[in-house]
Design a protein around this motif. Structure first.
Motif, PDB file in Angstrom:
ATOM      1  N   SER A 321       0.878  -1.204  -0.118  1.00  0.00           N
ATOM      2  CA  SER A 321       0.084  -0.104  -0.044  1.00  0.00           C
ATOM      3  C   SER A 321       0.905   1.203   0.060  1.00  0.00           C
ATOM      4  O   SER A 321       2.067   1.358   0.017  1.00  0.00           O
ATOM      5  CB  SER A 321      -0.837   0.044   1.201  1.00  0.00           C
ATOM      6  N   ARG A 322       0.281   2.392  -0.036  1.00  0.00           N
ATOM      7  CA  ARG A 322       0.834   3.898   0.040  1.00  0.00           C
ATOM      8  C   ARG A 322       0.711   4.326   1.585  1.00  0.00           C
ATOM      9  O   ARG A 322       0.812   5.538   1.772  1.00  0.00           O
ATOM     10  CB  ARG A 322       0.473   4.643  -0.902  1.00  0.00           C
ATOM     11  N   ARG A 323       0.362   3.492   2.520  1.00  0.00           N
ATOM     12  CA  ARG A 323       0.087   4.078   3.669  1.00  0.00           C
ATOM     13  C   ARG A 323       1.397   4.476   4.251  1.00  0.00           C
ATOM     14  O   ARG A 323       2.692   3.881   4.209  1.00  0.00           O
ATOM     15  CB  ARG A 323      -0.430   2.792   4.745  1.00  0.00           C
ATOM     16  N   GLN A 324       1.309   5.776   4.846  1.00  0.00           N
ATOM     17  CA  GLN A 324       2.417   6.309   5.562  1.00  0.00           C
ATOM     18  C   GLN A 324       2.945   5.808   6.804  1.00  0.00           C
ATOM     19  O   GLN A 324       2.074   5.994   7.998  1.00  0.00           O
ATOM     20  CB  GLN A 324       2.390   8.090   5.705  1.00  0.00           C
ATOM     21  N   THR A 325       4.189   5.438   6.851  1.00  0.00           N
ATOM     22  CA  THR A 325       4.767   4.856   8.193  1.00  0.00           C
ATOM     23  C   THR A 325       5.313   6.080   8.922  1.00  0.00           C
ATOM     24  O   THR A 325       5.748   7.040   8.568  1.00  0.00           O
ATOM     25  CB  THR A 325       5.832   3.717   7.810  1.00  0.00           C
ATOM     26  N   LEU A 326       5.560   5.505  10.073  1.00  0.00           N
ATOM     27  CA  LEU A 326       6.442   6.929  11.155  1.00  0.00           C
ATOM     28  C   LEU A 326       7.640   6.743  10.464  1.00  0.00           C
ATOM     29  O   LEU A 326       8.273   8.134  10.536  1.00  0.00           O
ATOM     30  CB  LEU A 326       6.443   5.869  12.546  1.00  0.00           C
ATOM     31  N   ASN A 327       8.311   5.941   9.799  1.00  0.00           N
ATOM     32  CA  ASN A 327       9.615   6.353   9.531  1.00  0.00           C
ATOM     33  C   ASN A 327       9.457   7.261   8.307  1.00  0.00           C
ATOM     34  O   ASN A 327      10.440   8.280   8.205  1.00  0.00           O
ATOM     35  CB  ASN A 327      10.207   4.998   8.973  1.00  0.00           C
ATOM     36  N   TYR A 353       9.198  -0.458   1.766  1.00  0.00           N
ATOM     37  CA  TYR A 353       8.101   0.100   1.564  1.00  0.00           C
ATOM     38  C   TYR A 353       8.127   1.112   3.056  1.00  0.00           C
ATOM     39  O   TYR A 353       7.483   2.171   3.059  1.00  0.00           O
ATOM     40  CB  TYR A 353       6.928  -0.913   2.075  1.00  0.00           C
ATOM     41  N   PHE A 354       8.918   0.862   3.819  1.00  0.00           N
ATOM     42  CA  PHE A 354       8.812   1.499   5.108  1.00  0.00           C
ATOM     43  C   PHE A 354       9.457   2.754   5.270  1.00  0.00           C
ATOM     44  O   PHE A 354       9.219   3.691   6.026  1.00  0.00           O
ATOM     45  CB  PHE A 354       9.546   0.542   6.208  1.00  0.00           C
ATOM     46  N   GLY A 355      10.224   3.252   4.228  1.00  0.00           N
ATOM     47  CA  GLY A 355      10.698   4.545   4.232  1.00  0.00           C
ATOM     48  C   GLY A 355      12.205   4.788   4.758  1.00  0.00           C
ATOM     49  O   GLY A 355      12.472   5.783   5.522  1.00  0.00           O
ATOM     50  N   TYR A 356      13.329   4.094   4.563  1.00  0.00           N
ATOM     51  CA  TYR A 356      14.234   3.961   5.040  1.00  0.00           C
ATOM     52  C   TYR A 356      15.405   4.800   4.125  1.00  0.00           C
ATOM     53  O   TYR A 356      15.294   4.227   2.952  1.00  0.00           O
ATOM     54  CB  TYR A 356      14.930   2.882   5.672  1.00  0.00           C
ATOM     55  N   ASP A 357      16.192   5.573   4.534  1.00  0.00           N
ATOM     56  CA  ASP A 357      17.299   6.086   3.871  1.00  0.00           C
ATOM     57  C   ASP A 357      18.478   5.020   3.626  1.00  0.00           C
ATOM     58  O   ASP A 357      19.347   4.854   2.781  1.00  0.00           O
ATOM     59  CB  ASP A 357      17.887   7.281   4.443  1.00  0.00           C
ATOM     60  N   GLN A 358      18.559   4.240   4.864  1.00  0.00           N
ATOM     61  CA  GLN A 358      19.378   3.304   4.993  1.00  0.00           C
ATOM     62  C   GLN A 358      19.005   2.059   5.853  1.00  0.00           C
ATOM     63  O   GLN A 358      18.374   2.129   6.674  1.00  0.00           O
ATOM     64  CB  GLN A 358      20.751   3.607   5.604  1.00  0.00           C
ATOM     65  N   ILE A 359      19.487   0.658   4.981  1.00  0.00           N
ATOM     66  CA  ILE A 359      18.871  -0.299   6.030  1.00  0.00           C
ATOM     67  C   ILE A 359      20.459  -1.108   6.365  1.00  0.00           C
ATOM     68  O   ILE A 359      21.204  -1.514   5.472  1.00  0.00           O
ATOM     69  CB  ILE A 359      18.207  -1.358   5.236  1.00  0.00           C
ATOM     70  N   TYR A 360      20.496  -1.378   7.750  1.00  0.00           N
ATOM     71  CA  TYR A 360      21.895  -2.189   8.084  1.00  0.00           C
ATOM     72  C   TYR A 360      21.393  -3.480   8.575  1.00  0.00           C
ATOM     73  O   TYR A 360      20.616  -3.512   9.541  1.00  0.00           O
ATOM     74  CB  TYR A 360      22.285  -1.473   9.333  1.00  0.00           C
ATOM     75  N   THR A 361      21.671  -4.501   7.807  1.00  0.00           N
ATOM     76  CA  THR A 361      21.327  -5.760   8.184  1.00  0.00           C
ATOM     77  C   THR A 361      22.755  -6.501   8.756  1.00  0.00           C
ATOM     78  O   THR A 361      23.541  -5.588   9.083  1.00  0.00           O
ATOM     79  CB  THR A 361      20.942  -6.582   6.760  1.00  0.00           C
ATOM     80  N   ALA A 362      22.500  -7.614   9.251  1.00  0.00           N
ATOM     81  CA  ALA A 362      23.511  -8.131   9.870  1.00  0.00           C
ATOM     82  C   ALA A 362      25.022  -8.123   9.308  1.00  0.00           C
ATOM     83  O   ALA A 362      25.884  -7.889   9.704  1.00  0.00           O
ATOM     84  CB  ALA A 362      23.085  -9.851  10.156  1.00  0.00           C
ATOM     85  N   THR A 363      24.755  -8.246   7.958  1.00  0.00           N
ATOM     86  CA  THR A 363      26.208  -8.217   7.271  1.00  0.00           C
ATOM     87  C   THR A 363      26.666  -6.678   7.062  1.00  0.00           C
ATOM     88  O   THR A 363      27.870  -6.568   6.867  1.00  0.00           O
ATOM     89  CB  THR A 363      26.321  -8.770   5.971  1.00  0.00           C
ATOM     90  N   ASP A 364      25.876  -5.540   7.355  1.00  0.00           N
ATOM     91  CA  ASP A 364      26.228  -4.369   7.163  1.00  0.00           C
ATOM     92  C   ASP A 364      26.679  -3.642   8.348  1.00  0.00           C
ATOM     93  O   ASP A 364      27.030  -2.554   8.387  1.00  0.00           O
ATOM     94  CB  ASP A 364      25.084  -3.432   6.651  1.00  0.00           C
ATOM     95  N   LEU A 365      26.440  -4.379   9.480  1.00  0.00           N
ATOM     96  CA  LEU A 365      27.134  -3.810  10.934  1.00  0.00           C
ATOM     97  C   LEU A 365      28.545  -4.192  11.243  1.00  0.00           C
ATOM     98  O   LEU A 365      29.216  -3.668  12.320  1.00  0.00           O
ATOM     99  CB  LEU A 365      26.103  -4.260  11.861  1.00  0.00           C
ATOM    100  N   GLY A 366      29.280  -4.780  10.501  1.00  0.00           N
ATOM    101  CA  GLY A 366      30.734  -5.005  10.778  1.00  0.00           C
ATOM    102  C   GLY A 366      31.133  -5.932  11.652  1.00  0.00           C
ATOM    103  O   GLY A 366      32.276  -6.175  12.320  1.00  0.00           O
TER     104      GLY A 366
END
Length: 582
Positions: A321-327, A353-366
């Motif tokens: 959907s196009r529902r606006q999240t808090l993010n 969908y959620f509206g992040y500029d950046q997503i840090y997954t397990a592999t991105d956190l070093g």
């Protein structure tokens, strides 16, 4: 002696052989009756399986018997097949309910839980490979078919028994109906129609699930904040870093269960003392989660969207959907929005969908340390990595971070311990901790050990977040931290309570002034009568409290409280974050 009269032992015993020939059908008939009886009276929750749970007089047994007796010979085979389908379906639903209650404290829903089949295949594929998963799935299908075949055979033998003396059978069944009626009116409560009630429940859930899909799709994009300009949002906390922290399985049980509360309450009281000593304020209350024991992404979707996401079907409709999240609303207002998801180890297409500029997954956190079984990294490292990546000194946009902390996720062993923040580094320091402690196989042999480890993990998570707030907190840090759901019934026991604990932490007193209308308890320990919101209220409450002018904020909060109190509860069956890898 003729060969026909010689048995294996060489001696003929006509009475013994006749007895053996008669015992076989008697044994088979007895087993069929036991199978039929157990299929009708066995409860659909393992926690209800006690000796008295099987001492019932089932109405359905009498009705099945009357139908089998009355069937004309020509129609007997077809009707028997339909009755076998009904009986077999009831058995399968009971087995599915047992699993669903163990994991999610609710019955299985044929419509809303269909996705679990795909998730189970993915889990099996990861554990035993594609071939092993396919073989397991095939065996389950064969087992289901065998249940239907066995039900058909059992009903056939029962019909044959009844037809030995049809008149007497009809008399006994009619008398049984009178006995059932008498028991239903007596204080013994030993009459039963639970099989019918179970089937009615699942039929109703099926139609309700289909209706809920249609309803939710019609309202998911109805959003009062869809077109709100960014400069009209979050004026009261403009320029501040906002952390929305989900603590895995941080449920109200830690305060309601005496075994947990005797340890956790002092931890929260000490946390309040420590925060106050550093001029940091806290407020606490409760939220009602849409899920229990797992499926954390439903809680994430609920809190961020302002909609009650209590099923995978709703979640899938939400992310389309196009529902606006808090993010996305924070991003519209000028914040840099990030997701910190140490549990995610695979692709996460829903994240778009959620509206992040950046997503840090397990592999991105070093993280360079060893995992803690399923837990990819300890919470302290997650917070430390976020601090280094997003809260560096110098000019930058304020950050709004959604964070999922997972050290409180099963199997709760081994457990990390706090180290000096300056020593966290790349996480290598935690390797020794990850290789210490008992294995899950040892801990999970005893329920008391499981619960103790769960409680210790909660104490660690609380100490970790409070320490972070003290170490890195300033006037521009706001932390809203809460559980995603209660832990599984194995930990909570047999309870329908779905509440989690929520804390607001900030150094700037203006933040606390903005939420006076929430009436949360002062400090880290919520009072027993502290407000309880549904988790879908979080988004709009935050927008209202921090976006409205100060002079009108208390009035709006009062109006919103009235509206919330009369909001109709949706009647869909609960099914059990934002990532399904959690």
């Amino acid at each position: 002696m003729p060969a026909s009269r010689v048995n294996i032992s060489g001696v003929f015993h006509p009475r013994r052989d006749a007895l053996r020939r008669s015992l076989l059908p008697i044994t088979l008939d007895t087993l069929c009756l036991v199978f039929f009886y157990l299929a009708l009276v066995t409860p659909n929750r393992i926690s209800w399986m006690m000796p008295l749970s099987f001492v019932y007089f089932p109405l359905e047994g009498l009705l099945f018997g009357l139908v089998l007796l009355a069937l004309p010979e020509r129609a007997a085979f077809g009707f028997r097949g339909l009755m076998a389908l009904l009986l077999g379906a009831g058995i399968i639903f009971k087995l599915a309910d047992m699993a669903a209650y163990l994991a999610f404290a609710r019955p299985f829903n044929p419509v809303l839980d269909a996705y679990l089949l795909g998730d189970a295949m993915n889990l099996l594929t990861g554990a035993i490979g594609r071939l092993g998963a396919l073989v397991t799935a095939a065996l389950i299908i064969v087992l289901a078919l065998l249940i239907f075949v066995l039900a058909f055979i059992v009903l056939g033998r029962l019909r044959a028994l009844l037809l030995i003396a049809p008149g007497k059978s009809a008399t006994w069944l009619s008398m049984g109906l009178l006995v059932w009626l008498a028991l239903s009116l007596s204080p013994l409560h030993r009459s039963s129609k639970s099989f019918y009630e179970l089937m009615a429940l699942h039929v109703n859930d099926t139609f309700s699930g289909l209706a809920d899909i249609r309803y939710f799709r019609s309202v998911v994009s109805v959003d009062a904040y869809a077109d709100t300009p960014g400069d009209a949002l979050f004026q009261a906390i403009r320029g501040k870093d906002v952390l929305l922290v989900f603590i895995e399985s941080y449920g109200r049980t830690v305060l309601d269960n005496p075994d947990f509360a005797s340890h956790v309450r002092p931890v929260l009281e000490q946390a309040n003392i420590d925060l106050a000593a550093h001029a940091i304020f806290a407020r606490s209350a409760y939220l009602t989660s849409p899920t229990v024991g797992g499926i954390s992404w439903l809680a994430h979707g609920t809190a961020l969207s302002g909609l009650w996401i209590n099923s995978q079907v709703r979640y899938d409709a939400l992310v389309r959907s196009r529902r606006q999240t808090l993010n996305s609303l924070f991003r519209r207002a000028g914040w840099r929005t990030v997701a910190v998801m140490p549990a995610i180890t695979q692709a996460w297409p829903e994240g778009d969908y959620f509206g992040y500029d950046q997503i840090y997954t397990a592999t991105d956190l070093g993280y360079q340390g060893e995992p803690f079984n399923w837990v990819t990294m300890p919470d302290q490292y997650t917070l430390s990595a976020f601090q280094a990546l997003e809260r560096r000194p110098g000019p930058r946009r304020p950050v709004m971070a959604e964070m999922a902390l997972i050290s409180t996720h099963a199997p709760w062993t081994p457990l990390p311990t706090m180290v000096d923040w300056a020593q966290v580094g790349d996480g290598s320091i935690f390797t020794a901790q990850a290789n210490a402690g008992e294995s899950p196989e040892v801990v999970w042999k005893e329920e008391t050990r499981i619960r103790e480890q769960y409680r210790l993990s909660v104490e660690y998570a609380l100490a970790d977040l409070v320490s972070y707030a003290i170490t890195y907190g300033d006037d521009n840090l706001v932390i809203l931290m809460f559980g995603d759901h209660q832990p599984a019934p194995l930990v909570t026991g047999d309870t329908d309570n779905r509440d989690v604990i929520v804390h607001l932490i900030a150094r700037d007193p203006k933040v606390m002034d903005a939420v006076q209308g929430w009436h949360w308890s002062d400090g880290m320990l919520p009072a027993a009568d502290a407000p309880v919101w549904r988790m879908d209220e979080v988004r709009d409450r935050i927008i209202s409290a921090f976006s409205a002018p100060a002079e009108s904020r208390s009035e709006e909060d009062g109006q919103e409280k009235i509206q919330t109190s009369v909001q109709p509860q949706d009647q869909t069956v609960d099914t059990g974050s934002a990532s399904r890898s959690q």
